[in-house]
Design an enzyme around this catalytic site. Structure first.
Site, PDB file in Angstrom:
ATOM      1  N   GLU A 220     -68.101-122.768 -31.664  1.00 40.46           N
ATOM      2  CA  GLU A 220     -66.992-122.366 -31.106  1.00 40.46           C
ATOM      3  C   GLU A 220     -65.584-122.632 -31.586  1.00 40.46           C
ATOM      4  OE1 GLU A 220     -67.587-120.137 -29.361  1.00 40.46           O
ATOM      5  OE2 GLU A 220     -69.494-120.262 -27.709  1.00 40.46           O
TER       6      GLU A 220
ATOM      7  N   HIS B  85     -63.776-127.320 -23.895  1.00 36.56           N
ATOM      8  CA  HIS B  85     -64.560-126.205 -23.624  1.00 36.56           C
ATOM      9  C   HIS B  85     -66.079-126.967 -23.110  1.00 36.56           C
ATOM     10  CE1 HIS B  85     -67.437-122.715 -23.611  1.00 36.56           C
ATOM     11  NE2 HIS B  85     -67.858-123.424 -24.552  1.00 36.56           N
TER      12      HIS B  85
ATOM     13  N   HIS C   1     -69.629-126.613 -20.384  1.00 36.46           N
ATOM     14  CA  HIS C   1     -70.658-125.613 -19.634  1.00 36.46           C
ATOM     15  C   HIS C   1     -70.752-126.434 -18.294  1.00 36.46           C
ATOM     16  CE1 HIS C   1     -72.503-124.053 -23.667  1.00 36.46           C
ATOM     17  NE2 HIS C   1     -71.229-123.737 -23.501  1.00 36.46           N
TER      18      HIS C   1
ATOM     19  N   TYR D 221     -54.898-123.594  -2.467  1.00 34.28           N
ATOM     20  CA  TYR D 221     -53.373-123.459  -3.152  1.00 34.28           C
ATOM     21  C   TYR D 221     -53.582-124.235  -4.442  1.00 34.28           C
ATOM     22  CZ  TYR D 221     -52.336-128.298  -2.199  1.00 34.28           C
ATOM     23  OH  TYR D 221     -52.606-129.848  -2.114  1.00 34.28           O
TER      24      TYR D 221
ATOM     25  N   HIS E 138     -71.182-118.082 -19.494  1.00 38.60           N
ATOM     26  CA  HIS E 138     -70.915-119.034 -20.485  1.00 38.60           C
ATOM     27  C   HIS E 138     -70.529-120.575 -19.902  1.00 38.60           C
ATOM     28  CE1 HIS E 138     -69.548-119.621 -24.908  1.00 38.60           C
ATOM     29  NE2 HIS E 138     -69.652-120.895 -24.232  1.00 38.60           N
TER      30      HIS E 138
ATOM     31  N   TYR F 154     -44.429-130.500  -9.147  1.00 38.18           N
ATOM     32  CA  TYR F 154     -45.713-131.245  -8.665  1.00 38.18           C
ATOM     33  C   TYR F 154     -46.244-132.512  -9.548  1.00 38.18           C
ATOM     34  CZ  TYR F 154     -50.557-131.835  -6.712  1.00 38.18           C
ATOM     35  OH  TYR F 154     -51.790-132.194  -6.289  1.00 38.18           O
TER      36      TYR F 154
END
Length: 235
Positions: free
Chosen positions: A76, A95, A97, A116, A159, A212
């Site tokens: 990837e 990334h 899974h 929120y 995915h 925040y």
């Protein structure tokens, strides 16, 4: 900006990869991590268990689709490269899974503002990119479309999920937050139909997210003026 030879950074990438396996954000050799460096990015190699990966096996890729060394980058790699090409704020990409994010990605729906905290990733929904085969340019294009210019994470249909940040720690934190939100959404859907926060409320939420988790010293004067904070009594 760090260089491709930065051993400390390579070691940090391995440590975070091992931690995401330990915490259940991913399993086996699934998932991948990268950090932007001068001239390209460093990314985890293909098919090597994280706990057995050594710093020299972390792969340097340039932004033109090339790599250096005897180890192939993650399949990837293109996802990472295209985030760096299209999103200048991205300094690291994670990334994974992760179980709940992956499960919800199979529904091929955007996750609405049931809470929120959905807004922390940059908008009133957590988008799901359209499906494309793993490792392809089509998947990368779908991801970039879903991220747009405001989201820091999205689901990838059937995915998993992908997230980026201004540092590796932040990107990893975003991925963890996405998984936690997906877990909450999966739970609430088993209990009933959640009440979705409306656009007016999410606009206010997004305004408040500008400050925040920040201290006043880390904010602009405009942001400080936005803060609803208690009065400091000692000066």
């Amino acid at each position: 900006m760090p260089t491709k030879h930065d051993v400390a950074l390579r070691t940090e990438i391995i440590a975070v990869a091992c931690d995401m396996a330990r915490t259940g954000l991913t399993f086996g050799t699934a998932g991948n991590i990268s950090v932007r460096v001068d001239g390209g990015f460093l990314v985890t190699p293909s098919g090597i268990p994280y706990e057995k990966t050594t710093p020299d096996q972390i792969v340097f890729c340039d932004l033109d689709g090339g790599y250096e060394g005897e180890w192939m980058p993650s399949v990837e790699w293109r996802l990472h490269r295209d985030i760096y090409l299209n999103l200048p704020a991205a300094q690291a990409v994670v990334h994974v899974h992760s179980p709940y994010a992956t499960a919800l990605s199979c529904l091929r729906i955007d996750i609405p503002a049931f809470h929120y905290m959905i807004g922390k990733q940059g908008g009133p929904t957590l988008r799901t990119a359209r499906y494309a085969t793993f490792g392809t340019a089509e998947l990368s294009d779908a991801m970039i479309e879903a991220l747009g210019d405001d989201r820091t994470a999205c689901l990838l249909a059937n995915h998993g999920q992908i997230a980026y940040g201004k540092s590796l720690a932040q990107a990893y934190s975003v991925a963890g937050e996405v998984e936690y939100l997906c877990r909450q959404y999966a739970i609430v859907r088993t209990l009933g139909t959640p009440v979705i926060l409306d656009d007016t409320e999410m606009t206010e939420v997004m305004r408040r997210f500008r400050t925040y988790g920040k201290q006043p010293r880390d904010c602009t004067p405009e942001e400080v003026a936005m803060m609803d904070r208690p009065v400091r009594r000692d000066g």
